[in-house]
Write an enzyme that holds these catalytic residues in place. Structure first.
Site, PDB file in Angstrom:
ATOM      1  N   SER A  29     -57.272 -40.584  26.722  1.00 44.63           N
ATOM      2  CA  SER A  29     -56.171 -39.397  26.411  1.00 44.63           C
ATOM      3  C   SER A  29     -55.001 -39.860  26.444  1.00 44.63           C
ATOM      4  O   SER A  29     -54.752 -41.075  26.174  1.00 44.63           O
ATOM      5  CB  SER A  29     -56.196 -38.533  27.733  1.00 44.63           C
ATOM      6  N   LYS A  30     -53.943 -38.964  26.074  1.00 45.84           N
ATOM      7  CA  LYS A  30     -52.697 -39.154  25.870  1.00 45.84           C
ATOM      8  C   LYS A  30     -52.104 -40.281  26.414  1.00 45.84           C
ATOM      9  O   LYS A  30     -51.366 -41.116  26.370  1.00 45.84           O
ATOM     10  CB  LYS A  30     -51.608 -37.888  25.825  1.00 45.84           C
TER      11      LYS A  30
END
Ligand code: GLU
Length: 498
Positions: free
Chosen positions: A257-258
């Site tokens: 994820s980010k």
């Protein structure tokens, strides 16, 4: 025309965000399979969720695909025999097939509003029950109840009647046999109240109508597959083969994820990753050429070696350092001409230009000069991000001289005196208006060192700092040749006075 027995695969993104590495990996494995088998790669845009789909995302996905070099045989801008390739333009097709399900008594109208569903979900979970997504309420409405709702004009969706007995199973290309109890499958919506099909229905219709032979996608879709297989069954269609690829994890083994760093293909482009390196790295996320084969491969080599049999069933974790390493290896393998093409936009972006001074030195154009500059770097050119720092000083007098660099090996005062001496030796010994080869600079530096009774290194270090602003650079005499005698003298004097 491709062989009628050759595979037809597709990448079917929903345009609700950027092209992220998970999607790009899915696209790539489909593309590689098509290219390695002489098959057809279809790009289909799944935009049935009108609220979340955006034009911006659509363009970003297409741009990402193009950047990675994944060309599609059928799809947007390309056309093909099975278009349109945007689901929002295929509503009449879904309606036609919905009618088949209605006629076969496989679909029923559901009048439940979202509020109704939420209220029932709350009630059930409050009593400790499980809410799987729908409780089948409208499946059991009487003809009168249906007529009543219709007369009242209550909006309705269509749901699939899933069987209560038996199991649904398939042999997954990656995960082997997967089997689900039908009684646990929910009667999901297939066509929404707004007349748009849901993903579940549209994907089946399109994969069938477009002749897709293999559905290769992320394992987040495993739970959708049994429901989709029930639609195939109700329609009496032969389903494609399914292969679900394990998700991509971050270095900490949690879903990528980010917070792990860059996740969209565009971010990697901006970080100076080459498309060929990105493709190479993505291919290794869940696949390997096997044995001791070199992992640094061109796209053509990957296409030749790719096999679905070698797709791994356990999750791959994204390793940013490995990507950077593969990227540097790809840069090292480039020809001088390819390096030049890569470096040109970087030079232009930083506003560096060829100036009159360099023309004196026999340089006829920027490309020629830049090619020679890159030649001094050799394999030290391993990242597009560090390149401006490595070569900027050739193009501008405003490069940054690192104060600490002065203090390394040589005392600043001593260094200044050395530079004054060397600058005046160059002025005396060379014609500043003529291009001077590296060998002439070398001879002059060595002779001056001898006259001063010091080692040549003591002249070289301050010269490097004065000319490049850095403690490390390409060979200093090659640097002098390309900076030119006049600018070399000016930089030495400048540094001595700083
Ligand atoms: N539109 C779906 C997605 O973006 C594709 C699912 C599929 O490949 O079947 O996740």
């Amino acid at each position: 025309m491709s062989n009628p027995n050759s595979p037809r695969v597709r990448f079917a993104p929903s345009p609700t965000g950027f092209l992220h590495v998970g999607g790009a990996r899915t696209a790539l494995f489909n593309w590689l399979y098509a290219r390695s088998q002489g098959g057809t790669f279809v790009l289909r845009i799944e935009d049935t969720d009108q609220e979340r789909s955006t034009e911006e995302s659509y363009s970003a996905i297409l741009r990402g695909m193009e950047w990675l070099g994944m060309d599609w045989d059928e799809g947007p801008h390309k056309g093909g025999d099975f278009g349109p390739y945007k689901q929002s333009e295929r509503l009449d097709i879904y309606n036609k097939h919905l009618q088949t399900l209605i006629d076969g008594d496989f679909a029923y109208k559901c009048f439940c509003s979202n509020d109704d569903l939420e209220a029932r979900q709350e009630e059930i979970t409050e009593d400790g029950g499980q809410w799987a997504g729908y409780d089948g309420q409208c499946r059991h409405l009487s003809d009168e109840e249906i007529a009543e709702q219709e007369a009242a004009g209550t909006p309705f969706a269509w749901r699939l009647k899933t069987p209560d007995e038996d199991t649904t199973f398939w042999y997954d290309i990656v995960l082997d046999k997967l089997e689900f109890q039908n009684e646990l499958l929910v009667d999901r919506v297939i066509v929404k109240a707004d007349g748009f099909p849901t993903y579940q229905f549209a994907v089946v219709v399109d994969d069938h109508d477009m002749g897709i032979t293999h559905v290769l996608r992320g394992d987040d879709h495993v739970s959708n597959t049994p429901f989709q297989l029930l639609i195939y069954k109700a329609m009496e269609w032969k389903p494609p083969k399914f292969g679900h690829m394990p998700m991509i994890l971050g270095p900490d083994k949690k879903r990528l994820s980010k917070r792990h760093g860059a996740t969209s293909v565009e971010e990697f482009e901006n970080k100076g990753i080459l498309p060929a390196a990105m493709t190479n790295y993505l291919a290794l996320l869940g696949w390997s050429p096997g044995g001791n084969a070199d992992e640094v491969m061109s796209v053509d080599q990957i296409v030749k070696k790719f096999s679905l049999k070698k797709v791994n069933s356990s999750p791959a974790s994204f390793d940013y350092d490995k990507l950077a390493h593969i990227n540097s290896e790809h840069i090292k393998n480039l020809s001088a001409k390819e390096r030049l093409e890569l470096a040109k936009p970087i030079i232009a972006k930083d506003g560096w230009e060829l100036n009159d001074e360099w023309l004196i030195h026999g340089v006829s154009d920027t490309n020629n000069y830049l090619a020679r500059v890159l030649g001094t770097l050799g394999n030290r050119f391993s990242s597009l991000l560090t390149l401006p720092n490595q070569i900027g000083f050739f193009f501008t007098e405003e490069h940054f001289v690192d104060a600490d660099a002065w203090n390394e090996n040589v005392a600043p005062e001593e260094a200044r005196a050395i530079l004054v001496k060397l600058a005046s030796a160059i002025e005396k010994g060379m014609d500043l208006d003529v291009a001077q080869p590296a060998s002439a600079f070398e001879e002059l530096v060595r002779t001056t060192a001898e006259e001063m009774g010091v080692k040549a290194g003591e002249l070289i270090h301050p010269s490097r700092v004065a000319l490049t602003g850095q403690t490390r650079s390409a060979g200093i005499f090659e640097v002098m040749e390309l900076v030119g005698a006049r600018r070399t003298v000016a930089r030495m004097k400048n540094a001595a006075n700083s």
